[in-house]
Design a protein around this motif. Structure first.
Motif, PDB file in Angstrom:
ATOM      1  N   ILE A 442       0.836  -1.192   0.000  1.00  0.00           N
ATOM      2  CA  ILE A 442       0.000   0.000   0.000  1.00  0.00           C
ATOM      3  C   ILE A 442       0.874   1.247   0.000  1.00  0.00           C
ATOM      4  CG2 ILE A 442      -1.905  -1.200   1.143  1.00  0.00           C
ATOM      5  CD1 ILE A 442      -1.058   0.153   3.760  1.00  0.00           C
ATOM      6  N   ASP A 443       0.264   2.394  -0.248  1.00  0.00           N
ATOM      7  CA  ASP A 443       1.036   3.637  -0.375  1.00  0.00           C
ATOM      8  C   ASP A 443       1.828   3.964   0.883  1.00  0.00           C
ATOM      9  OD1 ASP A 443       0.173   4.004  -2.945  1.00  0.00           O
ATOM     10  OD2 ASP A 443      -1.353   5.489  -2.467  1.00  0.00           O
ATOM     11  N   LEU A 444       1.300   3.613   2.052  1.00  0.00           N
ATOM     12  CA  LEU A 444       1.995   3.945   3.296  1.00  0.00           C
ATOM     13  C   LEU A 444       3.350   3.262   3.413  1.00  0.00           C
ATOM     14  CD1 LEU A 444      -0.648   4.006   6.178  1.00  0.00           C
ATOM     15  CD2 LEU A 444       0.757   5.899   5.368  1.00  0.00           C
ATOM     16  N   VAL A 445       3.550   2.155   2.699  1.00  0.00           N
ATOM     17  CA  VAL A 445       4.837   1.460   2.788  1.00  0.00           C
ATOM     18  C   VAL A 445       5.964   2.394   2.361  1.00  0.00           C
ATOM     19  CG1 VAL A 445       6.203  -0.447   1.857  1.00  0.00           C
ATOM     20  CG2 VAL A 445       3.820  -0.811   2.501  1.00  0.00           C
ATOM     21  N   ARG A 446       5.687   3.170   1.339  1.00  0.00           N
ATOM     22  CA  ARG A 446       6.684   4.150   0.896  1.00  0.00           C
ATOM     23  C   ARG A 446       5.985   5.282   0.178  1.00  0.00           C
ATOM     24  NH1 ARG A 446      12.499   2.675  -1.894  1.00  0.00           N
ATOM     25  NH2 ARG A 446      13.520   4.655  -1.412  1.00  0.00           N
ATOM     26  N   SER A 447       6.066   6.465   0.737  1.00  0.00           N
ATOM     27  CA  SER A 447       5.487   7.671   0.143  1.00  0.00           C
ATOM     28  C   SER A 447       6.351   8.853   0.573  1.00  0.00           C
ATOM     29  CB  SER A 447       4.026   7.838   0.587  1.00  0.00           C
ATOM     30  OG  SER A 447       3.917   7.867   1.986  1.00  0.00           O
ATOM     31  N   PRO A 448       6.096  10.060   0.068  1.00  0.00           N
ATOM     32  CA  PRO A 448       6.991  11.182   0.362  1.00  0.00           C
ATOM     33  C   PRO A 448       7.295  11.342   1.849  1.00  0.00           C
ATOM     34  CG  PRO A 448       5.454  11.817  -1.336  1.00  0.00           C
ATOM     35  CD  PRO A 448       5.038  10.445  -0.881  1.00  0.00           C
ATOM     36  N   HIS A 449       8.576  11.237   2.182  1.00  0.00           N
ATOM     37  CA  HIS A 449       9.085  11.426   3.542  1.00  0.00           C
ATOM     38  C   HIS A 449       8.586  10.373   4.522  1.00  0.00           C
ATOM     39  CE1 HIS A 449      10.876  15.254   2.414  1.00  0.00           C
ATOM     40  NE2 HIS A 449       9.739  15.577   1.838  1.00  0.00           N
ATOM     41  N   ILE A 450       8.072   9.262   4.023  1.00  0.00           N
ATOM     42  CA  ILE A 450       7.582   8.168   4.875  1.00  0.00           C
ATOM     43  C   ILE A 450       8.056   6.849   4.275  1.00  0.00           C
ATOM     44  CG2 ILE A 450       5.547   6.893   5.667  1.00  0.00           C
ATOM     45  CD1 ILE A 450       4.038   9.555   5.661  1.00  0.00           C
ATOM     46  N   GLU A 451       8.609   5.998   5.127  1.00  0.00           N
ATOM     47  CA  GLU A 451       8.939   4.645   4.706  1.00  0.00           C
ATOM     48  C   GLU A 451       8.760   3.720   5.899  1.00  0.00           C
ATOM     49  OE1 GLU A 451      12.304   2.077   2.275  1.00  0.00           O
ATOM     50  OE2 GLU A 451      12.671   4.176   2.782  1.00  0.00           O
ATOM     51  N   ALA A 452       8.025   2.661   5.690  1.00  0.00           N
ATOM     52  CA  ALA A 452       7.777   1.723   6.774  1.00  0.00           C
ATOM     53  C   ALA A 452       9.081   1.079   7.220  1.00  0.00           C
ATOM     54  CB  ALA A 452       6.777   0.653   6.332  1.00  0.00           C
ATOM     55  N   ALA A 453       9.240   0.953   8.534  1.00  0.00           N
ATOM     56  CA  ALA A 453      10.396   0.230   9.054  1.00  0.00           C
ATOM     57  C   ALA A 453      10.318  -1.235   8.652  1.00  0.00           C
ATOM     58  CB  ALA A 453      10.450   0.378  10.573  1.00  0.00           C
ATOM     59  N   TYR A 454       9.087  -1.749   8.625  1.00  0.00           N
ATOM     60  CA  TYR A 454       8.864  -3.130   8.204  1.00  0.00           C
ATOM     61  C   TYR A 454       7.588  -3.208   7.380  1.00  0.00           C
ATOM     62  CZ  TYR A 454      12.325  -4.510  11.706  1.00  0.00           C
ATOM     63  OH  TYR A 454      13.474  -4.644  12.437  1.00  0.00           O
ATOM     64  N   HIS A 455       7.691  -3.825   6.203  1.00  0.00           N
ATOM     65  CA  HIS A 455       6.504  -4.241   5.470  1.00  0.00           C
ATOM     66  C   HIS A 455       6.477  -5.757   5.505  1.00  0.00           C
ATOM     67  CE1 HIS A 455       4.284  -4.986   1.424  1.00  0.00           C
ATOM     68  NE2 HIS A 455       3.443  -4.996   2.436  1.00  0.00           N
ATOM     69  N   LEU A 456       5.409  -6.308   6.069  1.00  0.00           N
ATOM     70  CA  LEU A 456       5.248  -7.750   6.196  1.00  0.00           C
ATOM     71  C   LEU A 456       4.181  -8.201   5.212  1.00  0.00           C
ATOM     72  CD1 LEU A 456       5.162  -7.872  10.115  1.00  0.00           C
ATOM     73  CD2 LEU A 456       7.171  -7.927   8.611  1.00  0.00           C
ATOM     74  N   PRO A 457       4.572  -8.602   3.988  1.00  0.00           N
ATOM     75  CA  PRO A 457       3.578  -8.983   2.957  1.00  0.00           C
ATOM     76  C   PRO A 457       3.095 -10.414   3.174  1.00  0.00           C
ATOM     77  CG  PRO A 457       5.783  -9.132   2.057  1.00  0.00           C
ATOM     78  CD  PRO A 457       5.946  -8.642   3.466  1.00  0.00           C
ATOM     79  N   LEU A 458       2.312 -10.594   4.216  1.00  0.00           N
ATOM     80  CA  LEU A 458       1.878 -11.929   4.605  1.00  0.00           C
ATOM     81  C   LEU A 458       0.943 -12.550   3.570  1.00  0.00           C
ATOM     82  CD1 LEU A 458      -0.764 -11.614   7.462  1.00  0.00           C
ATOM     83  CD2 LEU A 458      -0.158  -9.748   5.941  1.00  0.00           C
ATOM     84  N   ARG A 459       0.920 -13.852   3.543  1.00  0.00           N
ATOM     85  CA  ARG A 459       0.035 -14.586   2.641  1.00  0.00           C
ATOM     86  C   ARG A 459      -1.411 -14.427   3.120  1.00  0.00           C
ATOM     87  NH1 ARG A 459       2.732 -18.793   2.771  1.00  0.00           N
ATOM     88  NH2 ARG A 459       3.852 -18.468   0.816  1.00  0.00           N
ATOM     89  N   PRO A 460      -2.370 -14.133   2.240  1.00  0.00           N
ATOM     90  CA  PRO A 460      -3.763 -13.982   2.668  1.00  0.00           C
ATOM     91  C   PRO A 460      -4.242 -15.193   3.458  1.00  0.00           C
ATOM     92  CG  PRO A 460      -3.521 -13.253   0.407  1.00  0.00           C
ATOM     93  CD  PRO A 460      -2.207 -13.866   0.796  1.00  0.00           C
ATOM     94  N   GLY A 461      -4.879 -14.909   4.598  1.00  0.00           N
ATOM     95  CA  GLY A 461      -5.408 -15.974   5.433  1.00  0.00           C
ATOM     96  C   GLY A 461      -4.501 -16.379   6.579  1.00  0.00           C
ATOM     97  N   THR A 462      -3.339 -15.713   6.731  1.00  0.00           N
ATOM     98  CA  THR A 462      -2.383 -16.111   7.773  1.00  0.00           C
ATOM     99  C   THR A 462      -2.210 -15.043   8.849  1.00  0.00           C
ATOM    100  OG1 THR A 462      -0.472 -15.266   6.531  1.00  0.00           O
ATOM    101  CG2 THR A 462      -1.141 -17.554   6.120  1.00  0.00           C
ATOM    102  N   ASN A 463      -3.185 -14.160   9.015  1.00  0.00           N
ATOM    103  CA  ASN A 463      -3.085 -13.097  10.008  1.00  0.00           C
ATOM    104  C   ASN A 463      -2.803 -13.629  11.409  1.00  0.00           C
ATOM    105  OD1 ASN A 463      -3.660 -11.186   8.084  1.00  0.00           O
ATOM    106  ND2 ASN A 463      -5.806 -10.944   8.652  1.00  0.00           N
ATOM    107  N   VAL A 464      -3.562 -14.632  11.823  1.00  0.00           N
ATOM    108  CA  VAL A 464      -3.424 -15.145  13.184  1.00  0.00           C
ATOM    109  C   VAL A 464      -2.039 -15.744  13.393  1.00  0.00           C
ATOM    110  CG1 VAL A 464      -4.298 -16.842  14.852  1.00  0.00           C
ATOM    111  CG2 VAL A 464      -5.898 -15.491  13.476  1.00  0.00           C
ATOM    112  N   ALA A 465      -1.531 -16.434  12.387  1.00  0.00           N
ATOM    113  CA  ALA A 465      -0.182 -16.995  12.494  1.00  0.00           C
ATOM    114  C   ALA A 465       0.851 -15.893  12.696  1.00  0.00           C
ATOM    115  CB  ALA A 465       0.139 -17.814  11.246  1.00  0.00           C
TER     116      ALA A 465
END
Length: 942
Positions: A442-465
């Motif tokens: 999503i845009d918040l991962v990297r946008s002007p003057h903002i970069e996520a410390a961590y982007h965790l692109p998890l597989r759909p359906g594995t939130n609880v894990a």
């Protein structure tokens, strides 16, 4: 600018315990330390002339209009950039200042077209007002080079559907550029060139506003002190002449607006600086996309028909109500009291929703009432009630300004909740760290003057894990806030959870392959969140719309409690709700097992209070949920349905199943603005009212109860709550109210969390966040301060159970869905506005590898098929999605994204698993296979 907007203090207020006393023009004034001289003067009604200053922006000091004299200080400093000091003595009006200001204004006017009488901003222009304020009567400079002569002027940019940019009227005050930077955070605008050649530019690589990175939030238009940036409606129709304070009817942020009108024609919506949720900001939908309320598709008269393949017949209200009541009573006579029910709307007011659930319980005689929260945030209500004791988020939006680490999971705030996202981005640019857990970049991962410390692109359906793996790190690395847990949480439940989560199978290393994220990244994100002084979690439908949606909400609550991140500002568990009143629809008792205030129907004392007030015996058994209603309809046991403001035939999963259920019913009553997809199966259509005609309240995602006030009378001749009351009365249960305020009074009488709420208080004192336990309370911005509502916080074991919806050889890709900035929900509103200029159709995002493997080209048609259905739409090749995952929106009925979503649902609440559908995608030469529903012809009334 705005017609009669709030006072502009010139610079933002400062939050400081230290107070400073000074003298301005002989008047003693005390203000917080850090306050500007300009703002201090404005507080005592001694406004200082200004052009580059406004109180939504930090001081800039470029226009030189706000000069003042300060005793003991050389020169004439700018009051906007000068902070107050104790004992300071300031003069704002002297002969010297008068000469200086007049000279500066003369320079501005020498390069400005003198067409005030024919200018669209005449009477609504700060430059014009300030020229009068400083007493300018002539311009002594000879006409030379300028920016407004026909031969020299740049063309007016009319590319944006809603506003225009006339560079000839620009004074280069930079307010628009600063608003885009400081308020919105997009940084789309800049000042190009220098000196006389300086001008506002919509990006160095863009030819106009529309093709730039501008998101059309309107912040630049609101900030502009001249007619340079102006709404096209003002240019076409003139300056508004009256105004009404109300609340936006789009997402769950709940922005406050001033609707400005000429007669009954809405000219523009101005975001209110006093708005508790938005503080003077807005997005493209709330600011500009209100045209649907007057769209030609709008139906404003009741209609009936005997069969769904008959043409509609226009009738009066009495006949329509009698027709609906007769049909519904006949169904109950033939099939039993439980054969009918209703679905309330998350877009209607609290008062309108309340009377619908009351009609079902008191007039229909059962608890077969549900709401669209069933298909979005019902797991939020379940999960937070189990762990904290109440079914709502913990914080107000302002709380994010004190967060040090922000975890965004399953949400895309810049598209779904853009005004809150702008506030969040300001905090991130100020130094807060960001973790994003989302399959899509999503845009918040990297946008002007903002970069996520961590982007965790998890597989759909594995939130609880993922959440279990993060909690494992917290427990096994000694990151638990032991003192907090010991004081605030149930010790036995915590001990059980601690032993459970510490097991090796919950480690990041054990779950990395399942989640699809490297173990080191999971550990790093967990440490970052746990070690933060203030860690806040914000989540959306990417959390709840799963088979383990409720489990995931409880898993997040576990993590927050274990790290001590509940019960103060800057922390908490914060659901970003999708619709303007989805929180309120739940609060009002729209679930089949709960009366208003989240109290179970089986509780005899609670039920007795409602029975005494309503004068009827209530059923003690929970009613049918929406999926149960559909199943029962297909089996022949459920035959009648009242649908308030929801297009279930487009929004609910497994569209074929939904349509089969609707077609099987003997009476479907739809109350809405338009003949939507659901109305194709209706026997009665009761026209609804837009938010501009409503009188009541909305409750936003932060539990804020906001007033909704009518800008003009109902186009239908009857309010929605009055229509429902008439239907209840025709069913045999008399239901009458003098006004919507009287409905709120009844809500307050019967609902402890609303006890101190009334229209009178909201009008006099402003919005409030429930619980409001009595008439002296101003509400509760932060929940669970000092202790949880349920007493001790409850840790719940959250075993990961993989969804049965998995990629297979036949369906090797996983589909997930979401929203886009310019469109809203099923698009019934935004598709009838100029917002279609940005997003005219749903598209399928697919990874370049997956596209190449299937011979798919960018912009080409593709067919997407699941085990329940197929549809066709255009492809957008994008590396935002990981390989093996595809993404689309659901705003257009033609593409019909929910044709392919399945019946899988959350184990606790039946919330559909929209976010995981196994599909195959193939190239297609055809446009959408799913044709739009043809509406039968309409016959005029006899």
């Amino acid at each position: 600018m705005a017609m009669l907007n709030e006072i502009d203090y010139g610079t933002p207020g400062r939050d400081s315990a230290e107070q400073v006393t000074l003298t301005i023009d002989g008047v003693v004034v005390t203000v917080p330390a850090g306050t500007s001289v300009m703002r201090a003067a404005a507080t005592i009604a001694h406004p200082i002339p200004k052009l580059c200053a406004t109180d939504l922006l930090e001081p800039f000091g470029s226009c030189r209009m706000c000069l003042v004299e300060i005793e003991g200080v050389k020169g004439t400093p700018a009051s906007c950039t000068t902070p107050v000091r104790a004992g300071m003595r300031v003069s704002t009006q002297t002969p010297r200042l008068e000469r200086l200001r007049k000279g500066v204004m003369e320079l501005y006017i020498s390069d400005h077209p003198l067409d005030c009488l024919t200018c669209s901003a005449n009477g609504d222009c700060e430059l014009q007002d300030t020229a009068g304020e400083v007493g300018l009567r002539e311009v002594r400079y000879a006409r030379g080079d300028n920016h407004f002569d026909t031969a020299r002027r740049d063309p007016v940019d009319i590319s944006n559907p809603y506003f225009q940019f006339d560079p000839s009227k620009c004074i280069v005050c930079s307010r628009c550029v600063r608003a885009c930077d400081e308020v919105q955070g997009t940084l789309a605008l800049t000042i190009a060139g220098n000196g006389f050649a300086s001008k506002v530019s919509a990006g160095l690589s863009s030819e106009d506003f529309f093709s730039s990175e501008c998101v059309s939030c309107g912040a630049c238009v609101a900030a502009c002190p001249t007619a340079t940036l102006e709404e096209k409606a003002v240019v076409a129709h003139g300056v508004p002449t009256r105004q009404v304070e109300t609340t936006c009817a789009y997402c769950g942020v709940g922005c406050s607006f001033t609707a400005e009108l000429k007669g009954d024609e809405l000219i523009r919506m101005i975001p209110s600086k006093s708005g508790g949720a938005n503080a003077g900001h807005s997005c493209v939908k709330g600011r500009f996309a209100f045209g649907y309320a007057a769209h030609e598709d709008r139906v404003t008269t009741p209609m009936v028909r005997d069969r769904i393949d008959d043409p509609w017949r226009i009738v009066g209200w009495d006949e329509a109500i009698a027709f609906a009541a007769g049909r519904l009573k006949a169904i109950q006579h033939a099939h039993g009291r439980g054969a009918i029910g209703g679905i309330s709307s998350s877009r209607c007011t609290n008062e309108e929703v309340y009377v619908v659930q009351k009609m079902v319980r008191a007039a229909f005689g059962n608890n077969n009432v549900d709401t669209c929260a069933r298909v979005c945030h019902s797991p939020t209500g379940y999960g937070l009630k189990q762990t904290f004791g109440t079914s709502a988020g913990t914080q107000d939006f302002r709380s994010v300004e004190k967060a040090d680490v922000i975890l965004v999971i399953g949400a895309n705030p810049t598209d779904g909740h853009p005004v809150f996202a702008a506030r969040m981005k300001r905090r991130l640019r100020a130094g807060a760290r960001l973790i994003v857990a989302d399959p899509r970049r999503i845009d918040l991962v990297r946008s002007p003057h903002i970069e996520a410390a961590y982007h965790l692109p998890l597989r759909p359906g594995t939130n609880v894990a993922l959440m279990n793996a993060m909690a494992h790190v917290v427990v096994t690395e000694g990151l638990v806030d032991e003192a907090y847990v010991a004081e605030r949480c149930d010790p036995a439940e915590f001990a059980r959870w601690r032993a459970f989560i510490a097991r090796p199978e919950h480690s990041p290393e054990a779950l990395a392959d399942t989640v699809g994220v490297d173990a080191d990244r999971i550990r790093g994100a967990a440490r970052l969140y746990a070690e933060a002084e203030n860690g806040a979690i914000y989540y959306g439908l990417g959390v709840t719309e799963h088979s383990q949606g409720s489990t995931m909400v409880m898993a997040m609550a576990n993590l927050a409690m274990a790290t001590g991140n509940v019960g103060r500002e800057g922390v908490g568990i914060n659901p970003l709700r999708g619709q303007n009143n989805v929180q309120g629809s739940c609060d009002m008792g729209s679930f089949p097992h709960e009366l208003p205030g989240y109290r179970h129907v089986s509780d005899g004392a609670v039920r007795g209070a409602f029975e005494a007030a309503w004068g009827v015996t209530l059923d003690a058994e929970p009613g049918l949920r929406i999926p149960n209603m559909f199943d029962a309809a297909i089996s022949g046991r459920y035959r009648g349905l009242f649908v308030q403001g929801e297009d279930i035939a487009q929004s609910d999963p497994n569209t074929r199943h939904v349509k089969a259920a609707l077609a099987a019913m003997d009476c479907v009553v739809v109350q809405d603005l338009f003949l939507n997809e659901t109305a194709a199966f209706a026997h009665v259509f009761l026209p609804g009212t837009s938010f501009l005609e409503k009188d009541g309240t909305f409750t936003n995602a932060e539990r804020r109860i906001n007033r909704v006030r009518p800008a003009y009378r109902e186009k239908t001749g009857l309010s929605e709550w009055e229509a429902v009351c008439r239907l209840a009365t025709a069913m045999g249960y008399p239901m009458h109210y003098a006004s919507s305020a009287a409905i709120m009074d009844e809500i307050a009488m019967l609902t402890p969390t609303f006890r101190g709420v009334s229209h009178r208080r909201l009008d006099a004192e402003g919005s409030m966040q429930w619980p409001v336990p009595d008439a002296l309370s101003m509400g509760t911005p932060t929940m669970h301060v000092g202790g949880f509502v349920r007493g001790k916080g409850r840790f719940v074991l959250t075993e990961f159970v993989a969804t049965t919806e998995r990629a297979t050889r036949r369906y090797p890709l996983l589909l997930t869905t979401g929203r886009i900035l310019s469109q809203y929900n099923v698009g019934a509103q935004t598709r009838r506005t100029a917002n279609t200029a940005w997003h005219s159709e749903d598209r399928l995002e697919i990874h370049p590898f997956d596209a190449e493997e299937r011979g798919i080209r960018d912009g080409g048609f593709v067919t997407i098929a699941s085990r329940v259905g197929a549809t066709t739409l255009r492809a957008r090749i994008s590396d935002r999605m990981p390989q093996g995952v595809v993404y689309t929106t659901f705003h257009y009925p033609l593409s019909g994204a929910n044709i392919v979503t399945t019946e899988n649902s959350d184990w606790a609440t039946d919330c559909p698993e929209y976010k995981v559908t196994a599909v195959e995608v193939t190239a297609s030469n055809l446009p959408a296979d799913a044709e739009p529903l043809a509406m039968p012809a309409t016959e005029p009334a006899e």
